[in-house]
Design a protein around this motif. Sequence first.
Motif, PDB file in Angstrom:
ATOM      1  N   VAL A 157      40.872  37.549  33.319  1.00 53.48           N
ATOM      2  CA  VAL A 157      40.241  38.845  34.142  1.00 53.48           C
ATOM      3  C   VAL A 157      38.806  37.569  34.586  1.00 53.48           C
ATOM      4  O   VAL A 157      39.502  37.817  36.018  1.00 53.48           O
ATOM      5  CB  VAL A 157      39.260  39.452  33.235  1.00 53.48           C
TER       6      VAL A 157
ATOM      7  N   VAL B  20      38.663  41.155  40.850  1.00 54.38           N
ATOM      8  CA  VAL B  20      38.291  41.820  39.736  1.00 54.38           C
ATOM      9  C   VAL B  20      36.971  41.917  39.877  1.00 54.38           C
ATOM     10  O   VAL B  20      36.001  40.915  40.012  1.00 54.38           O
ATOM     11  CB  VAL B  20      38.951  41.701  38.798  1.00 54.38           C
TER      12      VAL B  20
ATOM     13  N   ARG C 211      33.548  42.944  37.519  1.00 53.75           N
ATOM     14  CA  ARG C 211      33.472  43.169  36.154  1.00 53.75           C
ATOM     15  C   ARG C 211      31.957  43.506  35.697  1.00 53.75           C
ATOM     16  O   ARG C 211      30.785  42.782  36.148  1.00 53.75           O
ATOM     17  CB  ARG C 211      33.584  41.887  35.401  1.00 53.75           C
TER      18      ARG C 211
ATOM     19  N   LEU D 153      37.640  46.189  28.863  1.00 58.02           N
ATOM     20  CA  LEU D 153      38.492  45.172  28.997  1.00 58.02           C
ATOM     21  C   LEU D 153      39.048  45.154  27.663  1.00 58.02           C
ATOM     22  O   LEU D 153      40.445  45.051  27.837  1.00 58.02           O
ATOM     23  CB  LEU D 153      37.124  43.626  28.713  1.00 58.02           C
TER      24      LEU D 153
ATOM     25  N   LEU E  76      36.319  47.104  33.899  1.00 58.85           N
ATOM     26  CA  LEU E  76      36.216  46.170  34.923  1.00 58.85           C
ATOM     27  C   LEU E  76      37.129  47.074  36.229  1.00 58.85           C
ATOM     28  O   LEU E  76      37.286  47.988  36.066  1.00 58.85           O
ATOM     29  CB  LEU E  76      38.131  45.322  34.597  1.00 58.85           C
TER      30      LEU E  76
ATOM     31  N   VAL F  42      38.281  37.811  38.757  1.00 59.88           N
ATOM     32  CA  VAL F  42      37.019  37.703  39.034  1.00 59.88           C
ATOM     33  C   VAL F  42      36.838  36.768  40.130  1.00 59.88           C
ATOM     34  O   VAL F  42      35.863  36.780  40.903  1.00 59.88           O
ATOM     35  CB  VAL F  42      35.890  37.993  38.155  1.00 59.88           C
TER      36      VAL F  42
END
Length: 167
Positions: free
Chosen positions: A71, A80, A82, A53, A94, A75
């Motif tokens: 992000v 995405v 994480r 990140l 990520l 998510v």
Amino acid sequence: MRRDAVRAVMENYPRIYFACHTRHVKDPKTRRQVSAHQASILDHLDETEPTALVELARHMGVTVSTMSLNVERLVRRGYVRRTRDEEDRRRLRLLLTASGLRLREASSVLEPGRVSAMLDELDTDELARALKGLALLAQAAERRMARVAEDRPSWRARRTERAARKK
């Protein structure tokens, strides 16, 4: 000569971009729209090789908190994944999900129909010359990116160097 070449690229690239860029990025399955910035984040991620990140924020020229907010939205939408770094639990890694890959593949900076219409304005000889020149510029860009990457130490090397300086 070099200064004129730089000026020519700086003047012509925006004209091509403006004529051909994609206006909106929509998920082809869910039809949800994402911001251009969020689509750009997806362009920088991979489905198998994790990206930190902090490094992504630095690369894209935003603060870590701004990147974290963007992000988080990606998510929540399932684009995405994480995870925490195994070696340093403070670091977030990520990865692009299958949905994120689908969205990235469906979006492009340039809209194919607009590019096609632009290329239709060229005769056969002009098209061949334009494509050859574009390929040469792309090759030069790749060589430049590789050279910059070689010159820049990895995050691990930077962390080790910082720790050594503190001692």
